[in-house]
Write a protein that holds these residues in place. Structure first.
Motif, mmCIF file in Angstrom:
data_model
loop_
_atom_site.group_PDB
_atom_site.id
_atom_site.type_symbol
_atom_site.label_atom_id
_atom_site.label_comp_id
_atom_site.label_asym_id
_atom_site.label_seq_id
_atom_site.Cartn_x
_atom_site.Cartn_y
_atom_site.Cartn_z
ATOM 1 N N PRO A 196 0.799 -1.228 0.000
ATOM 2 C CA PRO A 196 0.000 0.000 0.000
ATOM 3 C C PRO A 196 0.828 1.272 0.000
ATOM 4 N N CYS A 242 2.082 0.370 8.573
ATOM 5 C CA CYS A 242 1.124 -0.710 8.308
ATOM 6 C C CYS A 242 1.376 -1.863 9.280
ATOM 7 N N ILE A 245 -7.936 -2.498 0.157
ATOM 8 C CA ILE A 245 -7.832 -1.718 1.395
ATOM 9 C C ILE A 245 -9.232 -1.200 1.674
ATOM 10 N N PHE A 295 -6.290 -4.022 5.384
ATOM 11 C CA PHE A 295 -6.053 -4.682 4.098
ATOM 12 C C PHE A 295 -5.491 -6.087 4.307
#
Length: 324
Positions: A240, A254, A281, A286
């Motif tokens: 991401p 993350c 996501i 996610f």
């Protein structure tokens, strides 16, 4: 119970083994086997030891625990991260759930640290271990088997292929980069409107794709093996992050809530090829799927993560360095 730490790991020249060394502590009256060690800040993202490094600490203890058993190979593991692991001493507890002489074994593995974050000691013997002053940071389920003697049907359908190194360029990771030699496929990285790679100072950044392919090995020549495999299943730029600030809204961290690894063959060689992607996501959460191959293109492991996207300040009070 034979501990491999004192004889082989303590004298190793490999940085990963020195940082993942655990030592047998003893067995509790209720049959739980305990190990001890200290998590290193050198193997951290910001101020938090990397989750894959933390799982390697747990794996070191499990492999020692099974070193004299038929089930010497990790077949699968699934870890849940309840709290941040600190760069501090820890205890590993291994509790049998399903044991077998020749079949698969399943054990519960817990990494625990003192409730007092200022504590810098661990017991020197099992008699000194008081579980009530520790809190569980990571909860894992490990399946152990013997891949050398596995038999049965083998069939591949639409199986993943190893990424090619033709499009990869040398890349130095900001965190733990001194321990690694790596190459990265930059084709999915954020771009400027003219098509060139974006930088943190770019006036306009076009989103990349949340997909990463790379090659990686330990810079000191350490071979890949079962203990290092969880590390290779998480040591990469979080896909991401390639979406860039227009989508993410700024620097992010993350954190991993859950990490699963399915081992497919006995690892060998010194280099891995990895491919990882985050197809969804949703509401800041996610899922991430990945495959790890050896340098010959043989599939070594599959991995799946459940993670969050949160502001970088949740990880560290310092401004993050550029990752791309």
């Amino acid at each position: 119970m034979i501990s491999l730490s004192d004889s082989s790991v303590a004298t190793t020249s490999f940085a990963f083994d020195r940082a993942t060394q655990t030592t047998y502590l003893g067995e509790t009256p209720n049959g739980i086997t305990c190990f001890k060690g200290t998590a290193s800040l050198d193997w951290a993202i910001g101020e938090v030891p990397n989750v894959s490094y933390v799982v390697a600490l747990m794996t070191d203890s499990v492999l020692q625990h099974f070193s004299q058993r038929y089930q010497k190979h990790t077949v699968a593991l699934n870890c849940f991260f309840f709290r941040k692991t600190l760069a501090a001493p820890f205890i590993i507890e291994i509790e049998p759930l399903k044991m077998s002489s020749k079949g698969y074994c399943v054990v519960k593995v817990s990494l625990k640290q003192s409730k007092d974050p200022r504590s810098s000691t661990v017991p020197s013997s099992i008699d000194q271990y008081d579980p009530t002053i520790y809190v569980e940071k990571v909860h894992g389920i490990f399946t152990m088997g013997n891949m050398d003697n596995e038999q049965g049907v083998t069939h591949f359908h639409d199986a993943p292929k190893a990424p090619t190194k033709d499009t990869m360029v040398p890349y130095k990771y900001v965190f733990m980069g001194e321990f690694l030699t790596s190459k990265l496929d930059m084709s999915t990285a954020p771009r400027q409107p003219d098509g060139s790679l974006a930088t943190p100072k770019s006036a306009e950044i076009l989103p990349g794709k949340p997909e990463v392919s790379h090659s990686m090995q330990f810079s000191d020549g350490r071979p890949i093996d079962f203990k290092s495999m969880p590390y290779w299943c998480d040591m990469f730029i979080t896909p991401p992050a390639l979406l860039g600030p227009n989508i993410l809204g700024g620097p992010v961290w993350c954190p991993t809530m859950q990490l699963e690894v399915q081992f497919k063959r006995v690892p060998s060689g010194k280099e891995i090829l990895g491919h990882y992607k985050a197809p969804h996501i949703i509401n800041g959460r996610f899922d991430l799927d990945g495959e790890v191959f050896d340098s010959e293109g043989n599939l070594l492991a599959l991995t799946r993560h459940q993670c969050l996207v949160v502001p970088w300040s949740r990880n560290s009070k310092t401004t993050p360095k550029a990752r791309i």
